[in-house]
Structures are given as structure tokens and as C-alpha cells.
Design an enzyme around this catalytic site. Structure first.
Site, PDB file in Angstrom:
ATOM      1  N   LEU A  69       0.919  -1.212  -0.251  1.00 41.23           N
ATOM      2  CA  LEU A  69       0.233  -0.132   0.074  1.00 41.23           C
ATOM      3  C   LEU A  69       1.169   1.251  -0.336  1.00 41.23           C
ATOM      4  CD1 LEU A  69      -2.502  -2.021   2.487  1.00 41.23           C
ATOM      5  CD2 LEU A  69      -3.399  -0.526   0.245  1.00 41.23           C
ATOM      6  N   PRO A  70       0.251   2.536  -0.141  1.00 40.69           N
ATOM      7  CA  PRO A  70       1.393   3.530  -0.588  1.00 40.69           C
ATOM      8  C   PRO A  70       2.223   3.506   0.600  1.00 40.69           C
ATOM      9  CG  PRO A  70      -1.033   3.477  -1.309  1.00 40.69           C
ATOM     10  CD  PRO A  70      -1.092   2.706  -0.510  1.00 40.69           C
ATOM     11  N   LYS A  95      15.215   0.849   3.993  1.00 41.97           N
ATOM     12  CA  LYS A  95      14.142   0.760   2.804  1.00 41.97           C
ATOM     13  C   LYS A  95      14.279   2.829   2.926  1.00 41.97           C
ATOM     14  CE  LYS A  95      11.414   1.512  -0.721  1.00 41.97           C
ATOM     15  NZ  LYS A  95      12.178   0.846  -2.344  1.00 41.97           N
ATOM     16  N   LYS A  98       7.313  11.050  -0.140  1.00 44.78           N
ATOM     17  CA  LYS A  98       7.311   9.976   1.183  1.00 44.78           C
ATOM     18  C   LYS A  98       8.057   9.590   1.764  1.00 44.78           C
ATOM     19  CE  LYS A  98       5.672   6.841   0.628  1.00 44.78           C
ATOM     20  NZ  LYS A  98       5.974   4.590   0.176  1.00 44.78           N
TER      21      LYS A  98
HETATM   22  P1  NAD Z   1       0.361   2.667  -6.222  1.00 50.22           P
HETATM   23  O1  NAD Z   1       0.318   3.480  -5.780  1.00 50.22           O
HETATM   24  O2  NAD Z   1       0.884   2.331  -7.393  1.00 50.22           O
HETATM   25  O3  NAD Z   1      -0.159   1.494  -5.635  1.00 50.22           O
HETATM   26  C1  NAD Z   1      -0.659   1.292  -4.213  1.00 50.22           C
HETATM   27  C2  NAD Z   1      -2.465   0.359  -4.946  1.00 50.22           C
HETATM   28  O4  NAD Z   1      -2.847   0.780  -2.806  1.00 50.22           O
HETATM   29  C3  NAD Z   1      -3.375   1.531  -5.406  1.00 50.22           C
HETATM   30  O5  NAD Z   1      -3.585   0.444  -6.481  1.00 50.22           O
HETATM   31  C4  NAD Z   1      -4.614   1.696  -4.298  1.00 50.22           C
HETATM   32  O6  NAD Z   1      -5.578   1.545  -4.944  1.00 50.22           O
HETATM   33  C5  NAD Z   1      -4.372   0.868  -3.344  1.00 50.22           C
HETATM   34  N1  NAD Z   1      -4.710   1.613  -1.927  1.00 50.22           N
HETATM   35  C6  NAD Z   1      -4.851   2.613  -1.504  1.00 50.22           C
HETATM   36  N2  NAD Z   1      -5.602   3.259  -0.181  1.00 50.22           N
HETATM   37  C7  NAD Z   1      -5.695   1.477  -0.112  1.00 50.22           C
HETATM   38  C8  NAD Z   1      -6.341   0.842   1.011  1.00 50.22           C
HETATM   39  N3  NAD Z   1      -6.902   1.473   1.973  1.00 50.22           N
HETATM   40  N4  NAD Z   1      -7.084  -0.311   0.825  1.00 50.22           N
HETATM   41  C9  NAD Z   1      -6.429  -1.698  -0.084  1.00 50.22           C
HETATM   42  N5  NAD Z   1      -6.148  -1.029  -1.273  1.00 50.22           N
HETATM   43  C10 NAD Z   1      -5.683   0.472  -1.504  1.00 50.22           C
HETATM   44  O7  NAD Z   1       1.969   2.202  -5.368  1.00 50.22           O
HETATM   45  P2  NAD Z   1       3.629   1.050  -5.824  1.00 50.22           P
HETATM   46  O8  NAD Z   1       3.835   1.813  -7.093  1.00 50.22           O
HETATM   47  O9  NAD Z   1       3.072  -0.271  -6.387  1.00 50.22           O
HETATM   48  O10 NAD Z   1       3.570   1.118  -4.556  1.00 50.22           O
HETATM   49  C11 NAD Z   1       3.291   0.364  -3.220  1.00 50.22           C
HETATM   50  C12 NAD Z   1       3.803   0.902  -2.403  1.00 50.22           C
HETATM   51  O11 NAD Z   1       5.242   0.127  -2.747  1.00 50.22           O
HETATM   52  C13 NAD Z   1       4.768   1.965  -1.622  1.00 50.22           C
HETATM   53  O12 NAD Z   1       4.763   2.536  -0.535  1.00 50.22           O
HETATM   54  C14 NAD Z   1       6.053   2.129  -1.895  1.00 50.22           C
HETATM   55  O13 NAD Z   1       6.587   3.894  -1.851  1.00 50.22           O
HETATM   56  C15 NAD Z   1       6.716   1.500  -2.384  1.00 50.22           C
HETATM   57  N6  NAD Z   1       7.480   1.190  -3.255  1.00 50.22           N
HETATM   58  C16 NAD Z   1       7.040   1.405  -5.150  1.00 50.22           C
HETATM   59  C17 NAD Z   1       8.116   0.813  -5.793  1.00 50.22           C
HETATM   60  C18 NAD Z   1       7.513   1.160  -7.286  1.00 50.22           C
HETATM   61  O14 NAD Z   1       8.455   1.536  -7.937  1.00 50.22           O
HETATM   62  N7  NAD Z   1       6.875   1.566  -7.444  1.00 50.22           N
HETATM   63  C19 NAD Z   1       8.973   0.412  -5.329  1.00 50.22           C
HETATM   64  C20 NAD Z   1       9.672   0.356  -4.284  1.00 50.22           C
HETATM   65  C21 NAD Z   1       8.689   0.468  -3.155  1.00 50.22           C
END
Ligand code: NAD
Length: 303
Positions: A73-74, A180, A249
Site C-alpha cells: 500500500l502507499p 528502505k 514520502k
Molecule cells: P500504487 O499507488 O501504484 O499502488 C497502491 C495500491 O494500493 C493502489 O492500487 C490503491 O488503489 C491501493 N490502495 C490504496 N489504499 C488502499 C486501502 N485502504 N485498501 C486497499 N487498497 C488500497 O503504489 P506502488 O507504486 O505499487 O507502491 C506501493 C508501495 O511500494 C509504496 O509504499 C511505495 O513507496 C513502495 N514501492 C514502490 C516502488 C515502485 O517502483 N513503484 C518500488 C519500491 C517500493
């Protein structure tokens, strides 16, 4: 304790840029998935592509009958809502003995509290954030930084092994999330440095592609120059799949950890301010590699 090997049942919450390919790896490895996301489209797209996965309508419903719960999740506040405090939270569906794995990039101080709160309900927490981006989520070669108990990690290892290549136990609860955030400080700093160098170099008449090639055979080489330089920045594709808002963030998280420990870190404070402002100026939904556009905007102001 028996390792969580396929066909164990995993509840997976958060099918975004990272969650979707990570959950796909788990299905391919033979795990049974129960999935939930607040975006109904994310859920229906996933079960459409993977009919063996079960769509559910809440975190609680996803957690019912699951051996483990993964959150992607975010941020940590949203994780806490989904797992413990929101409407129909996962804890109300999980059986004692299940493991919760928060693979999001959450705040480590909040994670320490979540670990204590879950332990009071007979549930173990592993923080297991990842690095490598969407590309390495797709090919299952993520770096996974784990915080929590060694025995819990051994139990969870087959699950992590389906998604990542390097699995490192960093310390007790919160250690993975702390590492991280600090990793992303380095990553963000390298990216900004590359972007500023490219803006200055181009103004001097240098070819940006040549600059990146030379960085990659010189001491300026970094993850930014190797995987983002030509591919995302010089090409102006700006589509790495990691939002500026999420990078900002992560920087705030690293800054908060330093503040919590009462450590003065001027470089980190500058990075937090830089990325927060970039997040506002670049607008909603921007990719973090668009930080190059922000560097160009700031450079213009000087002129
Ligand atoms: P994203 O915004 O693409 O995905 C987040 C998902 O969570 C969305 O599908 C959203 O609808 C869902 N969501 C939000 N609130 C929710 C809730 N209350 N219940 C259920 N679902 C909910 O984000 P992402 O890029 O996949 O990143 C996810 C996590 O991984 C973050 O913490 C980010 O910092 C981390 N991250 C991302 C990357 C990257 O390259 N994108 C790499 C490493 C780590």
C-alpha cells in the site's frame, strides 16, 4: 514452524504498480491468493488475468482463512487502517498464528507500534519493503529488506523467494522500513545529482546520451545513470512506474527517522524540501524521473 510453501493461502492487499506484478509472481509459484484493493478495477483486472485468485470486498474478507497477509500500500498509515483500524480490517479475519508482511515502504516508528499491537492479538509482523522497481517486481528479482523475528522470516522465506532474489534480515521490527527509507534517500540523491549534471552539461553543449554513457564507465555511475539515465530521462519517457509523491514520502520518512533520533542531517533536510516542492510543482501522478523536469524548471528561474 512449517514454512509457508505453495499452495499456502495468501491474502494480498494493494494491487498497484508493484502489488500487481508481485501478486502475479505468487500465483505463478503456486500460492492461492485472496486479493483486495480499494480500486475495484485493480481487483477485477487481476482476477481476470489470474482466475485462480479470489476477489474479495474488504481487507477482512481477504484475510479470512489466509496463512499470511501481504500489504503493498502507499504508506504505513494506510497499512494501519487496512490491517487494524479501518472498516473491516484484516485482523478481524486473520486466524492467530498468521503472519502479516508489510511490503510497502512504511514509517519504521509506526511499524514498531504496529508490531506490538499485532503481537497482542497473536499475530507476527514482518516489515519487508522492496527495492528494484516495477521491472524487478515483474521478473521476481527484488531486493527485500526484512525487519522482525528470524523464525518468522524462515517461515515466510518461500513467499519472499517467489518475489525477490536478495532477502536480508536487517534487524527487529521496523529495521527493514528504516533501511528502505535510507536507501531511497541515496537513490533520490543520485537521481537529482544526475539530472542537475545533465541540465548543466546540455547548456554547455554536451550531448546528454554521451554524458550518461561516460558516467556509466566512470566514477559517477549509479542506479540513476544505469537504469534511468538514457531509458527514462534522456528519452524523456518518464515512465519508471514510481510516483514522485511516493519518493517524497520516502524522503519524509528518512527525515522523520533522523528527527526521531534527534540527529541533525542538513543534506537530508534539503532533499525532503526539494522533493516535497517537486511533488507539488510536477503535479498529481508524475513519475519520479520527472524530477529532471523540475531541475530544468529551477535552472530556468536562475536565468
Ligand atoms: P500504487 O499507488 O501504484 O499502488 C497502491 C495500491 O494500493 C493502489 O492500487 C490503491 O488503489 C491501493 N490502495 C490504496 N489504499 C488502499 C486501502 N485502504 N485498501 C486497499 N487498497 C488500497 O503504489 P506502488 O507504486 O505499487 O507502491 C506501493 C508501495 O511500494 C509504496 O509504499 C511505495 O513507496 C513502495 N514501492 C514502490 C516502488 C515502485 O517502483 N513503484 C518500488 C519500491 C517500493
Amino acid at each position: 514452524m512449517t514454512p509457508l510453501a505453495p499452495p499456502a493461502t495468501i491474502a494480498f492487499i494493494g494491487l498497484g504498480m508493484m502489488g500487481r506484478p508481485m501478486a502475479t509472481r505468487l500465483v505463478a509459484a503456486g500460492f492461492k491468493l485472496r486479493v483486495f484493493d480499494v480500486s475495484q478495477k485493480a481487483v477485477s483486472d487481476f482476477v481476470g488475468a489470474h482466475p485462480s485468485a479470489l476477489a474479495t470486498a474488504s481487507a477482512k474478507a481477504a484475510a479470512q482463512g489466509a496463512d499470511a497477509l501481504i500489504t503493498m500500500l502507499p504508506d504505513g498509515k494506510i497499512v494501519r487502517q487496512a490491517v487494524l483500524e479501518g472498516r473491516d480490517p484484516a485482523v478481524d479475519g486473520l486466524a492467530p498464528g498468521a503472519i502479516v508482511m508489510d511490503m510497502s515502504s512504511s514509517n519504521p516508528v509506526d511499524t514498531q507500534k504496529l508490531a506490538r499491537d499485532l503481537a497482542a492479538r497473536g499475530l507476527a509482523l514482518l516489515d519487508a519493503p522492496v527495492s528494484g522497481g516495477v521491472k524487478r517486481a515483474v521478473d521476481g528479482s527484488l531486493s527485500i529488506m526484512v525487519g522482525g523475528g528470524a523464525a518468522d522470516l524462515e517461515r515466510a522465506r518461500p513467499v519472499f523467494g517467489a518475489m525477490g532474489k536478495t532477502i536480508t534480515l536487517c534487524g527487529p521490527a521496523g529495521a527493514g522500513h528504516a533501511l528502505k527509507a535510507l536507501n531511497n534517500y541515496l537513490s533520490a540523491a543520485g537521481l537529482v545529482a544526475m539530472c542537475e549534471a545533465l541540465v548543466v552539461g546540455e547548456a554547455f553543449g554536451l550531448d546528454p546520451g554521451t554524458m550518461v554513457d561516460v558516467f556509466n564507465t566512470s566514477t559517477g555511475k549509479s542506479n540513476a545513470t544505469e537504469v534511468k539515465g538514457r531509458q527514462q530521462v534522456v528519452s524523456r519517457a518518464f515512465a519508471a512506474g514510481f510516483a514522485t509523491s511516493l519518493m517524497a514520502k520516502d524522503l519524509r520518512t528518512a527525515g522523520d527517522v533522523a528527527k526521531f533520533l534527534k540527529l541533525k542531517m542538513p543534506g537530508l533536510e534539503q532533499a525532503v524540501a526539494y522533493w516535497n516542492d517537486a511533488d507539488v510543482k510536477l503535479g498529481k501522478g508524475s513519475d519520479h524521473t520527472e524530477i529532471f523536469r523540475y531541475a530544468e524548471m529551477l535552472a530556468e528561474k536562475e536565468g
